[in-house]
Design a protein around this motif. Structure first.
Motif, PDB file in Angstrom:
ATOM      1  N   LYS A   1      -6.718  -1.300   4.130  1.00 39.29           N
ATOM      2  CA  LYS A   1      -6.394  -0.029   4.649  1.00 39.29           C
ATOM      3  C   LYS A   1      -5.708   0.106   5.894  1.00 39.29           C
ATOM      4  CE  LYS A   1     -10.879   2.397   3.711  1.00 39.29           C
ATOM      5  NZ  LYS A   1     -11.877   3.204   4.210  1.00 39.29           N
TER       6      LYS A   1
ATOM      7  N   GLY B   1       0.572   5.969   0.760  1.00 42.20           N
ATOM      8  CA  GLY B   1      -0.219   6.947   1.242  1.00 42.20           C
ATOM      9  C   GLY B   1       0.501   8.135   1.634  1.00 42.20           C
TER      10      GLY B   1
ATOM     11  N   SER C   1      -8.703  -5.873  -0.547  1.00 46.66           N
ATOM     12  CA  SER C   1      -8.138  -4.684  -0.502  1.00 46.66           C
ATOM     13  C   SER C   1      -7.913  -4.223   1.030  1.00 46.66           C
ATOM     14  CB  SER C   1      -9.005  -3.402  -1.147  1.00 46.66           C
ATOM     15  OG  SER C   1     -10.333  -3.395  -0.570  1.00 46.66           O
TER      16      SER C   1
ATOM     17  N   ASN D   1      -4.834   4.133   1.935  1.00 50.66           N
ATOM     18  CA  ASN D   1      -6.172   3.583   2.025  1.00 50.66           C
ATOM     19  C   ASN D   1      -6.381   2.598   0.550  1.00 50.66           C
ATOM     20  OD1 ASN D   1      -7.053   4.745   4.123  1.00 50.66           O
ATOM     21  ND2 ASN D   1      -7.503   6.701   3.109  1.00 50.66           N
ATOM     22  N   ASN D   2      -4.993   2.668   0.080  1.00 52.54           N
ATOM     23  CA  ASN D   2      -5.349   1.921  -1.385  1.00 52.54           C
ATOM     24  C   ASN D   2      -4.601   0.395  -1.282  1.00 52.54           C
ATOM     25  OD1 ASN D   2      -2.721   2.567  -1.076  1.00 52.54           O
ATOM     26  ND2 ASN D   2      -2.323   3.429  -2.979  1.00 52.54           N
TER      27      ASN D   2
ATOM     28  N   LYS E   1      -1.655   7.823   5.837  1.00 57.07           N
ATOM     29  CA  LYS E   1      -2.863   7.091   5.781  1.00 57.07           C
ATOM     30  C   LYS E   1      -3.151   6.404   4.426  1.00 57.07           C
ATOM     31  CE  LYS E   1      -5.967   9.684   8.576  1.00 57.07           C
ATOM     32  NZ  LYS E   1      -5.098  10.508   9.534  1.00 57.07           N
TER      33      LYS E   1
ATOM     34  N   GLN F   1      -2.675   2.614   8.633  1.00 62.70           N
ATOM     35  CA  GLN F   1      -2.035   3.836   8.957  1.00 62.70           C
ATOM     36  C   GLN F   1      -0.863   3.615   9.587  1.00 62.70           C
ATOM     37  OE1 GLN F   1      -4.759   6.691  10.794  1.00 62.70           O
ATOM     38  NE2 GLN F   1      -2.921   7.273  12.345  1.00 62.70           N
TER      39      GLN F   1
ATOM     40  N   SER G   1       0.856  -1.060  -0.064  1.00 62.41           N
ATOM     41  CA  SER G   1      -0.003   0.116   0.101  1.00 62.41           C
ATOM     42  C   SER G   1       0.802   1.054  -0.153  1.00 62.41           C
ATOM     43  CB  SER G   1      -0.849   0.036   1.236  1.00 62.41           C
ATOM     44  OG  SER G   1      -0.239   0.062   2.359  1.00 62.41           O
TER      45      SER G   1
END
Lengths: 466, 414
Positions: free
Chosen positions: B248, B192, B246, B224-225, B222, B250, B190
């Motif tokens: 998410k 962000g 998928s 989110n993808n 963050k 942080q 991911s």
């Protein structure tokens, strides 16, 4: 400046030097030197199904290869070169056959089919056995039969049969006599020796032993839901355990004596724990039906299951299936075990009030005797607390697995197949389960004999012995 | 005067904090050679990322640019607690780089830009190693962009404030050791971004002594993808480990509070001292929130980190060997934010001691070449996995870490 133009040799040298420099960046650490502390050059394993390496409801070359004594022996060989370990191996593709996974039910229980084995010499059928006809299959003789193997584990052997003459003699076996075909194939033909005599002979050359016997003494009672076979006579169990351990510990021979794990840690029972099972079935059926069992005192009335009653794993797939029952004068199709009028039969359940209490009593008496004997033989202390001289597999493994444990990021539990410890027969171990047992023994040896024997990397073993 | 500043020392020790973690070290060749003690150091504009308050010190008519590359090799060895087997991490080079530019807008106001790669790691274990089901490879890269404004308060004091935009990429893969297929794997990746601020103050007392203090806020990346994939899963468990879903997450990067002094001992020798407190405790756990996929419900893969705030102590020396050549040396001690109970092979860290050396060579009055090398050596760390906490994936054993970092760059003024 011309030094910047490297000829091919100095270029190779530069690449090599750079590679060397970069590889040197992993900082070093001292690794412990593997040592045994005792002479483990000739290891003798004595026991029943677990020691023999039963797996997936069968006895095959693969299951023997991953028996815990064989895995343990491999680790011992890493410490003592030339430490041979012989097993009465079957030929590839032969054996008793085994269970294979077909699929999972909605509740997550595995459905299996039996793959037939091909090492059968002849069969002995006892049509009048309790719980239906019993077939004994005489297997092909082990190539180690001229000299006994070091793995003397015999599936199904009980301590009460320790001094049974002709236990392994097919020529005198009849459908109703006490005869063990797995012991038979360890011996030369028409050999009348008892198991104790075989252990005595094999022990004469042994330098180290493991003893893990007694579970098979109660298994006929457990498997029949308490309907077949009497509970073992604890006095006979104790006396015979002493006879066999007298031989094994003779001359102060080092070894590990393992106590029996609690029977409810085995998935044969664990998977069917009353209310846990009820909740699991309610979830998969999407209803709120309770589980009912026959009243243990024999009235035949149904009563709500409790958390100390255990449905045998062999009956799990049948729960909730419609079966014909006669209620009063009418014949009805009712879900098995999930209707008070069609309770789980006594032969499919071990109730906590009577049957389990009896079994636990046998285990307690027997395990206490093993503790006492280990003290008499002056076996070294194994536990951290410094009090126990026997290996308590419950504490070191089975109790933990009954919930779930994580080893190197892999979760192990008592769930068959997905739990990776117990095989499809809900009783015997997978190769990884055997690895965990071997590691429990290794931890005990290391502690008792101040040894440094490396543990088995359980996660690198296969998940099945099929 | 000097004593007054030294009295700050016990205050920081009293925080029982321990810097370290996955910061990639000083962001510039010259400050790296100095061991990172750059909060009150104005001989390189690389101090901009540490202390924006320094910006006022470069408020003359020159435009300064400094850029370069950083390469870091961080490697650990592992010895299994029960298997006695040693495994070395595979060689990976974590790339990094920096770009700084400063210039004066007016007599009192200067502006600057800092592009850095302050946090990151690349852990790669051999695919078949003992802890393969815990982690095989994990990688984090971060990129910080920090436009900064500096104010000259008077001849001796200046202050600065910077806005931080951070972008990060995270990926991780591990074996699914519950299956026989050695290629069975689950992968997460991911990226962000997040924001933060950086404020600082710089002051001088006379010509010889300077001090700096700065604070950079934490940054929440963050992401989110994220995509989670798994391969090699047998058909019977396809619903438990879907091929792709998928997620998410942080990632909290720590705040840092640094104080430093720079003391010109002789005309040719400058000494610098820094304390830095990194607020790693914001990194409590790594939570991957995987979205529902088919019959698999949404779930959270949580790895406890429970990092502690960490303190670093740094000393640097700069010596003018000749009018063109400046030699740098440094030493620092970084406490690790990772507690014993939460040591994970995904990122191995330890209390580290580090020695560094560097040089700056003035090719002309406006153009300098800079190079530095730093070596970190970590304490032996012992991880004890608790088998009975089955939700925690870990492996028992000991780790030893060493880090090599090198940087080359140029500094230009025109």
């Amino acid at each position: 400046m011309k030094n910047f133009c490297l000829n091919s040799r100095s270029r190779t040298g530069l690449v090599a030097a750079t590679a060397l420099l970069l590889n040197a960046c992993a900082p070093g650490q001292d690794t412990p030197t593997p040592t045994a502390g005792i002479n483990v050059s000739h290891y003798l394993a004595v026991g029943d199904s677990y020691t023999a390496g039963l797996s997936e409801g069968g006895f095959t070359l693969a299951s023997q290869t991953y028996s815990f004594p064989n895995l343990l022996a491999k680790q011992l060989q890493g410490v003592t070169a030339n430490a041979a370990f012989t097993q009465p191996l079957l030929d590839a593709g032969t054996g008793t056959g085994y269970l294979d996974l077909v699929d999972f039910t909605a509740a997550g229980f595995p459905r299996t089919r039996r793959v037939a084995g091909q090492a059968v010499v002849r069969t002995l059928i006892n049509p009048a056995a309790c719980g239906g006809a019993d077939t004994v299959r005489v297997l092909t003789r082990s190539t180690t039969s001229s000299a006994l193997p070091q793995n003397l584990g015999v599936p199904g052997i009980t301590l009460s049969q320790l001094e049974t003459v002709n236990l392994g003699n097919a020529s005198t076996a009849t459908p109703t006599s006490v005869f063990n075909p797995y012991f038979e194939r360890l011996l030369p033909a028409a050999d009348s020796r008892t198991y104790l005599q075989a252990v005595t002979t094999a022990a004469s050359t042994a330098t180290f032993f493991t003893y893990f016997q007694g579970l098979d003494d109660v298994m006929p009672y457990v498997r029949s839901g308490g309907q077949c076979g009497a509970l073992p006579n604890t006095t006979l169990m104790k006396n015979n355990a002493k006879k066999i351990l007298d031989v094994l510990t003779a001359g102060g021979r080092p070894g590990i004596i393992a106590k029996l794990p609690a029977i409810i840690t085995l998935p044969l029972l664990r998977q069917g724990q009353g209310l846990v099972l009820e909740a699991r079935l309610q979830k998969s059926f999407g209803d709120t039906a309770r589980i009912y069992i026959e009243d243990p005192f024999g009235s035949g009335e149904g009563q709500h299951i409790t958390n100390s009653d255990y449905v045998l794993a062999t009956a799990l797939l049948r729960l909730g299936q419609l079966t014909r029952v006669v209620v009063g004068t009418t014949s009805l199709m009712l879900p098995y075990g999930r209707d008070i009028r069609n309770p789980v039969r006594n032969s499919d359940v071990l109730d906590g009030v009577l049957e389990l209490a009896r079994i636990n009593n046998v285990f307690t008496i027997y395990n206490n005797e093993l503790d006492r004997l280990a003290g008499v033989y002056l076996m070294p202390v194994i536990t951290e607390a410094g009090t126990k001289r026997t290996l308590d597999l419950d504490v070191s493994l089975f109790n933990q697995v009954a919930d779930a444990i994580s080893i190197g990021g892999v979760v192990y539990s008592a769930e068959p197949v997905r739990g990776n410890v117990f095989s499809l027969d809900y009783y015997s171990l997978t190769p990884r389960g055997n690895g965990l047992v071997a590691n429990a023994f290794i931890t005990a040896i290391n502690k008792a004999y101040h040894a440094n024997i490396p543990a088995v990397d359980v996660n690198s073993l296969p998940t099945t012995a099929r | 005067m000097r004593l007054r500043f030294l009295s700050l020392v016990p205050v920081f020790f009293g925080l029982t904090a321990s810097a370290g973690g996955f910061d990639t070290g000083p962001q510039g060749a010259r400050v790296m050679g100095l061991g990172g003690a750059s909060t009150a150091y104005i001989n390189s504009i690389a101090g901009l990322s540490t202390n924006p308050g320094l910006l006022g010190a470069w408020g003359d008519s020159l435009i300064r640019v400094s850029l370069g590359g950083i390469g870091q090799i961080r490697r650990a060895s592992f010895v299994g607690q029960d298997t006695y087997r040693r495994t070395d991490q595979e060689l990976t080079i974590q790339p990094g780089g920096y770009f700084y530019a400063t210039g004066a807008v007016s007599k009192r106001v200067s502006i600057g830009l800092a592009l850095t790669t302050p946090y990151g790691y690349h852990t790669k274990w051999p695919n078949g190693w003992e802890g393969r089901s815990v982690v095989q490879e994990s990688q984090l890269n971060t990129y910080f962009a920090q436009p900064t404004v500096g104010f000259r308060l008077n001849d001796n004091f200046s202050a600065g404030v910077g806005f931080v935009y951070a972008y990060g990429k995270y990926s991780q893969r591990r074996a699914l050791g519950q299956y026989d297929d050695p290629a069975a794997q689950s992968q997460f990746s991911s990226s962000g971004s997040g924001y933060g601020v950086n404020v600082g103050l710089y002051g001088r007392t006379g010509d010889n002594l300077a001090f700096g203090i700065s604070y950079r806020s934490g940054v929440q990346l963050k992401m989110n993808n994220g995509t989670a994939t798994s391969t090699g899963v047998p058909a019977r468990d396809a619903a438990l480990n879907p091929a792709s879903s998928s997620f998410k997450t942080q990632l909290n990067l720590p705040s840092t509070l640094s104080v430093g002094i720079a003391d010109r001992i002789t005309k040719k020798l400058l000494l610098t001292f820094d304390f830095a407190l990194s607020g790693w405790s914001t990194l409590d756990s790594l939570k991957l929130d995987v979205a529902a996929n088919g019959s698999t419900p949404a779930h959270r893969v949580s790895t406890a980190r429970r990092y502690e705030d960490a303190l670093a102590f740094r000393v640097g020396a700069e010596y003018q060997a000749s009018p063109k050549l400046t030699i740098l040396g440094g030493f620092h001690y970084d406490e690790t934010p990772i507690r014993d109970e939460y040591i994970s092979p995904e990122f191995i860290d330890a209390n580290r001691i580090c020695a560094s050396a560097g040089l700056s060579y003035q090719l002309s009055s406006r153009f300098a070449l800079e190079a530095a090398y730093a070596f970190d050596y970590g304490q032996l760390r012992t991880a004890r996995a608790n088998q009975q906490m089955e939700q925690v994936a870990n492996v028992s054993g000991t780790y030893r870490t060493a880090t090599h970092t090198a940087s080359v760059g140029v500094a230009v003024a025109f």
